[in-house]
Scaffold this active site. Structure first.
Site, PDB file in Angstrom:
ATOM      1  N   HIS A  28     -23.633 -31.472  -8.802  1.00 42.82           N
ATOM      2  CA  HIS A  28     -25.082 -31.432  -8.970  1.00 42.82           C
ATOM      3  C   HIS A  28     -25.443 -30.233  -9.853  1.00 42.82           C
ATOM      4  CE1 HIS A  28     -26.283 -33.907  -5.122  1.00 42.82           C
ATOM      5  NE2 HIS A  28     -25.421 -34.539  -5.887  1.00 42.82           N
ATOM      6  N   GLU A  71     -27.403 -27.714  -9.494  1.00 41.75           N
ATOM      7  CA  GLU A  71     -27.447 -26.393  -8.846  1.00 41.75           C
ATOM      8  C   GLU A  71     -26.052 -25.795  -8.692  1.00 41.75           C
ATOM      9  OE1 GLU A  71     -28.775 -29.289  -7.865  1.00 41.75           O
ATOM     10  OE2 GLU A  71     -30.457 -29.013  -6.480  1.00 41.75           O
ATOM     11  N   CYS A  78     -30.742 -30.869  -2.518  1.00 42.81           N
ATOM     12  CA  CYS A  78     -30.265 -31.614  -1.350  1.00 42.81           C
ATOM     13  C   CYS A  78     -29.650 -30.631  -0.349  1.00 42.81           C
ATOM     14  CB  CYS A  78     -29.234 -32.662  -1.785  1.00 42.81           C
ATOM     15  SG  CYS A  78     -27.639 -31.957  -2.273  1.00 42.81           S
TER      16      CYS A  78
END
Lengths: 150, 150
Positions: free
Chosen positions: A51, A53, A81
């Site tokens: 992801h 991040e 998430c």
């Protein structure tokens, strides 16, 4: 908290969009310098942990030569998430600036409040809604396009 | 659920111990074949995301050529943190077998129940306590040694 960094996170999100990835981008800033950036590459790399991040955290750690991102701020276009919220506190990030919430899977304000949890060994200050429409519209157009294709 | 796989996860944890990392190990199994393994490398790699579980997931995805670890089981010596619990559901792992709980930071049964959350798009079956003493003792001896050195 500066709009120019969310614009950079949006640039990252647009890179993901161009290669058919869910368009989410993240930037990490320390002392007004961008030290990490990332966009979602889950499908391209066949890796569920890739992801935006986590890629930005890995990039920043590599650049700083430490896993402790104390005094660093993350700008991310969509609410992280659960996995990414966990990575953000593990990395000791100071401030998190979110564009748009993710009501279905968000681990920061929507489903969980992981970054405010005082049982964990680090808490993060969270700011929400910077360039919310731009961040959210990018996601909406991606999923609308996806539905049309199916 | 087989003890031999937790023994393999313990072998991974021992690899971490030898290089002064918090001794946690993980194994991923599909159809009775180990397709992924990992031990904690956070300090060695200067990367806060390099927990045993995430390394094992990346290894398994690389070996299978997909990010979907459907029909795969993970064996891990200590209860996963929030980040790793998030990674486990993102990877669509079927069963999670945990040695010992982590009451301070566990995201599966101790602080959160992330893998049973029906609001998320995947749930994982969890089994707890396989070789609990061996897994827990490895952690206790590591932290006791750490305190002695300080």
């Amino acid at each position: 908290m500066k709009k120019i960094y969310m614009e950079e996170a949006l640039k990252e999100a647009n890179k993901a969009l161009k290669i058919d990835e869910v368009p989410i981008g993240a930037i990490i800033v320390r002392d007004n310098v961008i030290i990490g950036r990332g966009h979602n590459l889950k499908e391209s790399l066949n890796d569920p942990t890739m992801h935006a991040e986590i890629i930005a955290i890995k990039d920043a750690c590599k650049n700083l030569g430490t896993w402790r991102l104390t005094d660093c701020d993350m700008y991310v276009t969509i609410e992280p998430c659960v996995m990414c919220a966990g990575a953000i506190y593990q990395a000791r990030i100071k401030n998190l600036i979110i564009g748009s919430p993710d009501e279905k899977a968000g681990g920061v304000i929507s489903l969980y409040n992981i970054l405010f949890d005082e049982r964990l060994n680090h808490q993060v200050k969270v700011y929400l809604g910077i360039m919310k429409m731009e961040c959210s519209n990018l996601m909406k157009s991606f999923f609308s396009e996806l539905r049309k294709r199916k």
